[in-house]
Design an enzyme around this catalytic site. Structure first.
Site, PDB file in Angstrom:
ATOM      1  NE  ARG A 121       4.528   1.938  -0.251  1.00 51.51           N
ATOM      2  CZ  ARG A 121       5.684   1.396   1.252  1.00 51.51           C
ATOM      3  NH1 ARG A 121       6.615   2.022   0.992  1.00 51.51           N
ATOM      4  NH2 ARG A 121       5.561   1.968   1.922  1.00 51.51           N
ATOM      5  CD1 TRP A 139       0.447  -5.765  -2.349  1.00 51.83           C
ATOM      6  CD2 TRP A 139       0.429  -6.947  -0.629  1.00 51.83           C
ATOM      7  NE1 TRP A 139       0.772  -7.445  -1.969  1.00 51.83           N
ATOM      8  CE2 TRP A 139       0.460  -7.732  -0.979  1.00 51.83           C
ATOM      9  CE3 TRP A 139      -0.016  -6.749   0.909  1.00 51.83           C
ATOM     10  CZ2 TRP A 139       1.157  -9.301  -0.530  1.00 51.83           C
ATOM     11  CZ3 TRP A 139       0.749  -8.079   0.929  1.00 51.83           C
ATOM     12  CH2 TRP A 139       0.813  -8.760   1.263  1.00 51.83           C
ATOM     13  CE  LYS A 145      11.500  -2.425  -4.672  1.00 52.06           C
ATOM     14  NZ  LYS A 145      13.147  -3.623  -5.476  1.00 52.06           N
ATOM     15  CB  CYS A 178      -0.945   0.468   1.054  1.00 58.87           C
ATOM     16  SG  CYS A 178      -2.662  -1.709   0.769  1.00 58.87           S
ATOM     17  CE  LYS A 189      14.758 -10.441  -8.164  1.00 60.07           C
ATOM     18  NZ  LYS A 189      15.713  -9.994  -7.512  1.00 60.07           N
ATOM     19  CD  GLU A 204      10.093 -10.542  -7.216  1.00 56.74           C
ATOM     20  OE1 GLU A 204      10.953 -11.249  -7.134  1.00 56.74           O
ATOM     21  OE2 GLU A 204       9.569  -9.879  -6.447  1.00 56.74           O
ATOM     22  CD  GLU A 233      17.568 -12.393  -5.557  1.00 59.55           C
ATOM     23  OE1 GLU A 233      17.481 -13.199  -4.972  1.00 59.55           O
ATOM     24  OE2 GLU A 233      17.658 -11.296  -6.606  1.00 59.55           O
ATOM     25  CG  HIS A 252      21.100 -35.653  -0.144  1.00 55.34           C
ATOM     26  ND1 HIS A 252      21.914 -36.506   0.195  1.00 55.34           N
ATOM     27  CD2 HIS A 252      22.169 -34.412  -0.378  1.00 55.34           C
ATOM     28  CE1 HIS A 252      22.691 -36.472   0.266  1.00 55.34           C
ATOM     29  NE2 HIS A 252      23.314 -35.145  -0.040  1.00 55.34           N
ATOM     30  CG  ASN A 307       1.352   1.633   3.884  1.00 60.53           C
ATOM     31  OD1 ASN A 307       1.039   0.014   3.935  1.00 60.53           O
ATOM     32  ND2 ASN A 307       2.465   1.296   4.746  1.00 60.53           N
ATOM     33  N   GLY A 308      -0.931  -0.370   6.370  1.00 64.34           N
ATOM     34  CA  GLY A 308      -0.156  -0.856   8.088  1.00 64.34           C
ATOM     35  C   GLY A 308      -1.611  -1.763   7.861  1.00 64.34           C
TER      36      GLY A 308
HETATM   37  O1  M6R Z   1      12.939  -3.991   1.783  1.00 65.72           O
HETATM   38  P1  M6R Z   1      13.732  -5.542   1.193  1.00 65.72           P
HETATM   39  O2  M6R Z   1      15.161  -5.293   1.010  1.00 65.72           O
HETATM   40  O3  M6R Z   1      14.056  -5.930   3.164  1.00 65.72           O
HETATM   41  O4  M6R Z   1      12.895  -6.758   0.914  1.00 65.72           O
HETATM   42  C1  M6R Z   1      12.935  -7.427   1.050  1.00 65.72           C
HETATM   43  C2  M6R Z   1      11.832  -8.672  -0.128  1.00 65.72           C
HETATM   44  O5  M6R Z   1      10.906  -8.193   0.013  1.00 65.72           O
HETATM   45  C3  M6R Z   1      12.662  -7.983  -1.522  1.00 65.72           C
HETATM   46  O6  M6R Z   1      14.278  -8.439  -1.308  1.00 65.72           O
HETATM   47  C4  M6R Z   1      12.014  -9.120  -1.778  1.00 65.72           C
HETATM   48  O7  M6R Z   1      11.830 -10.786  -2.140  1.00 65.72           O
HETATM   49  C5  M6R Z   1      11.823  -8.390  -3.523  1.00 65.72           C
HETATM   50  N1  M6R Z   1      10.708  -8.139  -4.484  1.00 65.72           N
HETATM   51  C6  M6R Z   1      12.252  -9.818  -4.403  1.00 65.72           C
HETATM   52  O8  M6R Z   1      12.517  -9.373  -5.575  1.00 65.72           O
END
Ligand code: M6R
Length: 603
Positions: A27, A74, A598, A2, A481, A484, A477, A500, A100-101
């Site tokens: 956001r 969101w 984000k 949000c 990515k 996601e 990672e 395993h 927001n929250g």
């Molecule tokens: O702002 P932050 O680095 O704390 O965010 C952590 C994760 O939410 C963030 O890295 C998320 O996994 C990304 N969208 C991945 O691309």
């Protein structure tokens, strides 16, 4: 998670609010809405979907006003419908609120408000706030007092902003969710994050928990929850408006992938002197008392922690990496000699903030490694070290991973020197390689075959990413990515773990990306053969020197030779490009992947 915004000006606010909302969309983008004070009347427009659909509803010219609030959502409480979109109003429709929250005590508040005759029109936790204020307006001496009294009763996390019919002000407050005030020449802004209004002003005040701000056309006033005036420092942002634009790229993600050479240069600037690390914030001896280091982080930042844990461990620093969300549930032992490092791009991730709070409460020293000056993590930790990546707008974190690894490598050198009493083995070549890393990333970007491979493997049913040592962090990672932004199945494993269990899933439809730093080549070759024996195609992501791996693989994504500790950063750039081109080929929403946001400001 949000985004909220507000604008107070002499002229019409609609355009500015829409711009701020569009800039905040990373956001959350389930629904959007705004409320404008039109003369003395509050007019609310909101709809499910992205800001673009809101824009289409409001740009027919019949909505205007100098003062307004906006929201991009969101969903947490209630599905993304028109009704659940913000702003929310009271029974009279004269009070509009964006939030927001999460308001944790909303059930009790709603029950008692309903018992007193209030009618709710949404499933959201937020809607309790305008109804509370509706009641309090009759009981308090002023609107500001009613607003303060209402937010004082909220439990959980919030950043809220309010407009009230007939009152030419915006009232706002925060606790646990970010809120920044932007001071323009003849107008003022509020937003969950600076990029929202960066094209209008770079003069900002980071509001703190418990701050209440009242914006009027004449200026702003900040108080505590009891109405006592507070002074807050105005900061000048070094980010430029262009930093938050696409600059000719189709997506922010593409732009941010290509910004990595600059981001790495910025992370290093002034921090290496010959074969010495010179962190302004941490002169030699700063960590002399440290006996153990714990990284706490989420998502991509967690992977940067995993990567650097391998380096610090090799350098003799006792170190571990923890999912922040788990750390808060069962934290490992800490004492005054433990340094708990919160790695967080945004500095606002609720899980990471909570882990840091728990660590601090137990007596650990805390350090935020973050991109955002003025963020909650930077303010709440004992110390902060900035990764200097510039704003990152794409939901998928890209350049900030490289900046995090670069910054943590420098921090690790400083820590190792203080903890072990001597510089790390091979530090001269590593620091020199770090300084050449930007050019090497440039050469990966200029000659990558990732787009071609994205098309070749786009019909795979599963995508496995494997690696050893620091390459394991990058394998994880790469998988994050990929899933996601493509919505395709992807998993990252330590290469040795394949046999395993996960190997049972390998078929001709499972593409395996084997990430190699050059050090662990022969074992990785064995893992690759295990995959190929089950008909799985293998793409090696490795330096050109890893000839035996490159020869055995079905396809390759090569990277230039550098210090083995840094090869995985280059491999990661190849994997970012692979994910990006795969997502584009599949027609996905690259910058705003479904169900994600984000900055995750709820636990
Ligand atoms: O702002 P932050 O680095 O704390 O965010 C952590 C994760 O939410 C963030 O890295 C998320 O996994 C990304 N969208 C991945 O691309």
């Amino acid at each position: 998670m949000c985004g909220i915004t507000a604008h107070v000006a002499e002229s019409d606010s609609l355009r500015s609010l829409l711009t701020c909302l569009q800039n905040l969309e990373y956001r959350g983008y389930d629904s959007a809405g705004l409320a404008l004070l039109n003369g003395s009347e509050v007019r609310v427009t909101k709809s499910a979907g992205e800001v673009e659909s809101l824009k289409q509803r409001v740009t027919n010219g019949d909505l205007e006003g100098e003062i307004g609030i906006g929201h991009t959502r969101w969903s947490t409480h209630g599905p993304p419908t028109d009704e659940n979109a913000h702003p929310h109003t009271d029974c009279t429709g004269k009070i509009a609120i964006v939030h927001n929250g999460i308001i944790e005590n909303h059930d009790q508040l709603r029950e008692s408000l309903q018992a007193r005759g209030h009618t709710f029109t949404s499933d959201t936790d937020t809607e309790v706030v305008p109804h509370m204020i509706e009641e309090l307006l009759g009981q308090c001496e002023s609107t500001a007092a009613a607003f303060r009294s209402a937010v004082d009763k909220l439990e959980g996390s919030y950043a809220v902003a309010m407009v009230v019919e007939g009152d030419h002000r915006v009232y706002a407050s925060r606790s646990g969710s970010p809120l920044v005030l932007g001071l323009g020449e003849d107008s003022q802004y509020l937003a969950s994050d600076v990029p929202a209004f960066l094209e209008f002003t770079n003069q900002v005040i980071y509001l703190q928990d418990g701050d209440v701000v009242v914006l009027s056309p004449d200026g702003y006033r900040i108080t505590d929850l009891d109405g006592r005036p507070l002074e807050r420092t105005v900061e000048t942002m070094s980010w430029s408006p262009e930093d938050a634009q696409k600059r000719g790229h189709d997506h922010f993600m593409s732009k941010e992938i290509h910004e990595q050479p600059t981001a790495i240069r910025q992370a290093i600037e002034g921090r290496i002197d010959g074969d010495d690390v010179t962190l302004e914030e941490f002169p030699p001896g700063s960590f002399a008392d440290v006996e153990a280091v714990q990284f706490v982080a989420c998502g991509t930042s967690y992977h940067a922690g995993l990567y650097c844990e391998q380096l610090l461990g090799e350098w003799g620093v006792p170190v571990s990496t923890h999912f922040a969300s788990e750390y808060a549930v069962s934290s490992p032992p800490v004492d005054g000699n433990t340094l708990v490092v919160g790695v967080t791009q945004s500095g606002e991730t609720a899980d990471t903030l909570e882990a840091l709070r728990v660590a601090s409460e137990q007596g650990a020293r805390t350090l935020a490694v973050t991109n955002v000056v003025g963020s909650s993590a930077a303010r709440k930790c004992d110390d902060a070290l900035f990764i200097r990546a510039g704003p990152e707008i794409g939901v998928a974190a890209t350049k900030t991973f490289s900046s995090q690894v670069t910054t943590l490598t420098l921090l690790g050198e400083r820590l190792a020197r203080d903890v072990t009493g001597s510089p790390t083995e091979g530090h001269e070549s590593r620091l020199s390689a770090l300084q050449s890393l930007p050019e090497q990333v440039e050469s990966v970007l200029a000659a990558s075959d990732a787009e071609q491979l994205a098309h070749r493997y786009r019909d795979s049913r599963s995508h496995f990413f494997i690696g050893r040592g620091p390459s394991f962090g990058v394998a994880r990672e790469g998988a994050l990515k990929f899933k996601e932004i493509t919505y395709e199945h992807a998993e990252g494993f330590p290469a040795g773990e394949l046999k395993h269990g996960p190997l049972a899933l390998v078929t001709a439809d499972t593409t395996v990306f084997a990430v190699c730093s050059g050090r662990e080549e022969s074992k990785l070759v064995s893992n690759v053969r295990e995959v190929q024996t089950r008909d799985g195609p293998v793409v090696a992501v490795a330096p050109r020197s890893a000839s035996s791996l490159l020869e055995v693989a079905d396809d390759t994504l090569t990277v230039p030779a550098t210090h083995p500790d840094l090869v995985p950063v280059l491999a990661n750039v190849q994997l970012q490009l692979l994910s990006y081109h795969s997502a584009v080929a599949l027609g996905r929403s690259v910058d705003k992947p479904r169900n994600l946001a984000k900055s995750v400001t709820v636990e």
